[in-house]
Design an enzyme around this catalytic site. Structure first.
Site, short mmCIF file in Angstrom:
data_model
loop_
_atom_site.label_atom_id
_atom_site.label_comp_id
_atom_site.label_asym_id
_atom_site.label_seq_id
_atom_site.Cartn_x
_atom_site.Cartn_y
_atom_site.Cartn_z
N LYS A 113 0.89 -1.17 0.00
CA LYS A 113 0.00 0.00 0.00
C LYS A 113 0.91 1.21 0.00
O LYS A 113 1.43 1.62 1.03
CB LYS A 113 -0.88 -0.01 1.25
N GLU A 160 8.56 1.11 11.51
CA GLU A 160 9.75 1.94 11.23
C GLU A 160 9.23 3.37 11.17
O GLU A 160 8.60 3.75 10.19
CB GLU A 160 10.37 1.59 9.87
N CYS A 210 13.64 10.30 7.33
CA CYS A 210 13.35 9.94 8.72
C CYS A 210 14.59 10.12 9.60
O CYS A 210 14.49 10.47 10.76
CB CYS A 210 12.86 8.50 8.81
N GLU A 247 9.13 16.17 14.69
CA GLU A 247 9.71 15.93 13.37
C GLU A 247 9.08 16.91 12.38
O GLU A 247 7.86 16.92 12.21
CB GLU A 247 9.40 14.49 12.96
P1 NAD Z 1 2.21 8.45 7.37
O1 NAD Z 1 2.29 7.73 8.65
O2 NAD Z 1 1.27 9.57 7.23
O3 NAD Z 1 1.85 7.44 6.19
C1 NAD Z 1 2.60 6.27 5.95
C2 NAD Z 1 1.73 5.28 5.22
O4 NAD Z 1 0.65 4.91 6.09
C3 NAD Z 1 1.08 5.81 3.95
O5 NAD Z 1 1.00 4.79 2.99
C4 NAD Z 1 -0.30 6.20 4.43
O6 NAD Z 1 -1.28 6.18 3.41
C5 NAD Z 1 -0.57 5.12 5.44
N1 NAD Z 1 -1.58 5.48 6.44
C6 NAD Z 1 -1.92 6.72 6.89
N2 NAD Z 1 -2.93 6.63 7.77
C7 NAD Z 1 -3.24 5.33 7.90
C8 NAD Z 1 -4.19 4.62 8.67
N3 NAD Z 1 -5.04 5.23 9.48
N4 NAD Z 1 -4.22 3.28 8.57
C9 NAD Z 1 -3.35 2.63 7.74
N5 NAD Z 1 -2.44 3.25 6.98
C10 NAD Z 1 -2.38 4.59 7.06
O7 NAD Z 1 3.69 8.89 7.04
P2 NAD Z 1 4.22 9.70 5.79
O8 NAD Z 1 3.86 11.13 5.99
O9 NAD Z 1 3.81 9.01 4.52
O10 NAD Z 1 5.79 9.48 5.89
C11 NAD Z 1 6.60 10.25 6.68
C12 NAD Z 1 6.93 9.54 7.96
O11 NAD Z 1 7.58 8.30 7.68
C13 NAD Z 1 7.90 10.32 8.81
O12 NAD Z 1 7.49 10.29 10.15
C14 NAD Z 1 9.20 9.56 8.63
O13 NAD Z 1 10.11 9.74 9.68
C15 NAD Z 1 8.73 8.16 8.52
N6 NAD Z 1 9.75 7.31 7.90
C16 NAD Z 1 10.42 6.41 8.68
C17 NAD Z 1 11.42 5.61 8.13
C18 NAD Z 1 12.16 4.59 8.96
O14 NAD Z 1 12.76 3.69 8.38
N7 NAD Z 1 12.14 4.67 10.28
C19 NAD Z 1 11.73 5.75 6.78
C20 NAD Z 1 11.03 6.67 6.02
C21 NAD Z 1 10.03 7.46 6.59
#
Ligand code: NAD
Length: 495
Positions: free
Chosen positions: A188, A264, A299, A398
């Site tokens: 997804k 993650e 991240c 963040e």
């Molecule tokens: P997000 O949490 O908003 O979304 C991540 C994914 O989850 C997307 O596909 C989104 O559609 C989905 N999602 C959102 N709400 C959901 C729900 N209620 N139920 C199920 N799925 C849902 O994050 P983002 O804005 O896409 O990405 C940025 C974040 O990702 C930052 O916090 C960043 O630090 C983190 N990140 C972490 C790593 C790591 O390896 N630790 C790597 C890259 C990014």
């Protein structure tokens, strides 16, 4: 080699935004789509299938059927290796197309998409392909009366929910080990960057992966993502995203089938620069490069720069001077150093944090504003705040944009205390010419990775992941197999 005219290619681009289920491009069950616009210039890229529970059900059924009949899971590891190696080769041969899609979808410079994102994704898939016929199972030292086999079996159906900041790489970190281990998979992608994941699944089919093994359901988090995480026939979720949604993942598992959740999550990584480091210019270049790379949407971006007070004025001046190199430019030009923020909502989030920084008394010493408005895209100047205190919002939360917070410290203990005073625990760095200090400080930092005298040196062979509210999972390296396999004991009594 002639320079690529990325603008011309972008103008000719045709994107298919339909889901990929059971090996076939499929409209959403409801027929609904959403419009995907580019943050580079506002152009419409695709009408993307708005998947929801019915589509997730179809994808899970397809993945489960593929797993149950063993069309992939029961193939010899050497055979799975060949298919995945071919997949990695095809990622490279489709590299320019994937790089352009990635850039138009989420805004990063196309030269980086090609040199970094495409290359790293292919390398990741290839590395897990290579690994899978070289990992052995175990026999426990139980004594002469028994033979206890400890084997790793694929878990079954894996859901991978991934973010928009490195859409291909984050997907590849899950696709590689999950498929190599024999699982079926549903990815997804983020609604902000769905296009490369869809192409990756098509390319995997072209490489010979059986239909149904790798499905992609694009859609919104609270619709497609929630349905996948709540699904009773999904064995595990590899989630990369925000801490807020990571919490929900744990709830979804509790409310459904107790599927495994590997989170993650976000970070607020501290970069500790001690006065004894013998090459402050290199430290400054790295501090600026690592926060402004990928528009600060990493991240593990070292967004808190902790500098020993005796060198702080000089060091901050260096970082501010270097920040000029990262003025945002046109992501489709080869020399662009920093691209576009992923969308207007994220742009407003970043600008909101800059406002907060001002409001809470930090001193703006570089950037701080939107740029290139006339392009129709979303760009922010490389921004540096000095005089930040660790209690300020811009030091705690963040931002996920090109904003650096500088904090000063007087002693090693104070530096460690500030670094560890964060809900996050993804990464940190120590810059010191004293081996003793570097080791001492590295040991005390509560994070998944400590960089010493560098930031973000990286290889697929090392695990990536955090502690605390940065999550619990580990992507990359052989440890990623822990997430996508079950340990099974077979105990045989010997006469
Ligand atoms: P997000 O949490 O908003 O979304 C991540 C994914 O989850 C997307 O596909 C989104 O559609 C989905 N999602 C959102 N709400 C959901 C729900 N209620 N139920 C199920 N799925 C849902 O994050 P983002 O804005 O896409 O990405 C940025 C974040 O990702 C930052 O916090 C960043 O630090 C983190 N990140 C972490 C790593 C790591 O390896 N630790 C790597 C890259 C990014």
């Amino acid at each position: 080699m002639a320079e690529i005219d990325w603008h011309a290619r972008a103008d000719q681009l045709q994107c298919d935004g339909r889901a990929l289920i059971a090996g076939v491009r499929t409209a959403s069950a409801s027929g609904e789509t959403f419009e995907k616009r580019s943050p580079v210039d506002g152009r419409v890229l695709a009408q993307v299938a708005r998947a929801w529970a019915a589509d997730v059900d179809a994808a899970v059924a397809s993945a489960r059927a593929a797993f149950a009949d063993g069309r992939w899971a029961d193939q010899a590891p050497a055979r799975r290796k060949k298919v995945l190696q071919r997949f990695a080769e095809l990622i490279l041969s489709h590299g320019e197309e994937l790089a352009l899609l990635e850039t138009l979808d989420m805004g990063k410079p196309v030269a980086q998409s090609l040199a970094v994102d495409v290359a790293a994704s292919a390398r990741c898939i290839n590395w897990y392909a290579e690994a899978i016929d070289k990992v052995y199972d175990e026999i426990a030292p139980t004594g002469p009366g028994a033979l206890a086999l400890i084997t790793r079996e694929p878990m079954g159906v894996i859901g991978a929910i991934v973010p928009w900041n490195y859409p291909m790489i984050m997907a590849a970190w899950k696709i590689g080990p999950a498929l190599a281990a024999g699982n079926s998979l549903i990815v997804k992608p983020s609604e902000k960057s769905p296009l490369t994941a869809l192409r990756l699944a098509e390319i995997a089919l072209e490489a010979g992966l059986p239909a149904g093994v790798f499905n992609v359901v694009p859609g919104f988090g609270h619709e497609a993502g929630e349905a996948l995480a709540l699904h009773h026939d999904v064995n595990a979720i590899g989630f990369t995203g925000s801490t807020r949604i990571g919490r929900k993942m744990l709830e979804y598992a509790g409310r459904s089938n107790l599927k495994r959740i590997f989170n993650e999550l976000g970070g607020k990584s501290a970069n500790l620069v001690f006065a004894d480091f013998n090459d402050l210019e290199r430290a400054a270049q790295t501090a600026a490069g690592a926060i402004f790379y990928n528009q600060g949407e990493s991240c593990n971006a070292p967004s808190r720069l902790l500098v020993e007070a005796s060198i702080a004025d000089e060091f901050v001046a260096r970082v501010v001077a270097l920040s000029a190199r990262y003025q945002p430019g046109d992501p489709l030009l080869a020399d662009c150093a920093m691209g576009a923020i992923v969308d207007e909502a994220q742009l407003n989030t970043v600008l909101g944090y800059i406002e907060k920084g001002h409001g809470e008394g930090a001193r703006l010493v570089a950037g701080g504003m939107r740029m290139r408005d006339a392009s129709g895209g979303f760009f922010v100047a490389p921004t540096v705040f000095d005089g930040v205190k660790n209690g300020m919002t811009i030091a705690r939360e963040e931002i996920f944009g090109p904003v650096l917070s500088v904090l000063r410290f007087d002693s090693e203990d104070e530096a460690i205390a500030i670094a560890n005073d964060s809900p996050y625990g993804l990464q940190a760095a120590v810059w010191s010419s004293s081996l003793d200090r570097a080791h001492r400080v590295a040991r005390k930092l509560k994070v998944g990775t400590v960089h010493v005298n560098q930031y973000d040196d990286d290889d697929i062979t090392v695990p990536f992941g955090g502690t605390g509210q940065s999550g619990n999972g580990r992507d990359k390296s052989l440890h990623a197999f822990d997430k996508y396999t079950e340990l099974k004991t077979t105990w045989i009594r010997l006469q």
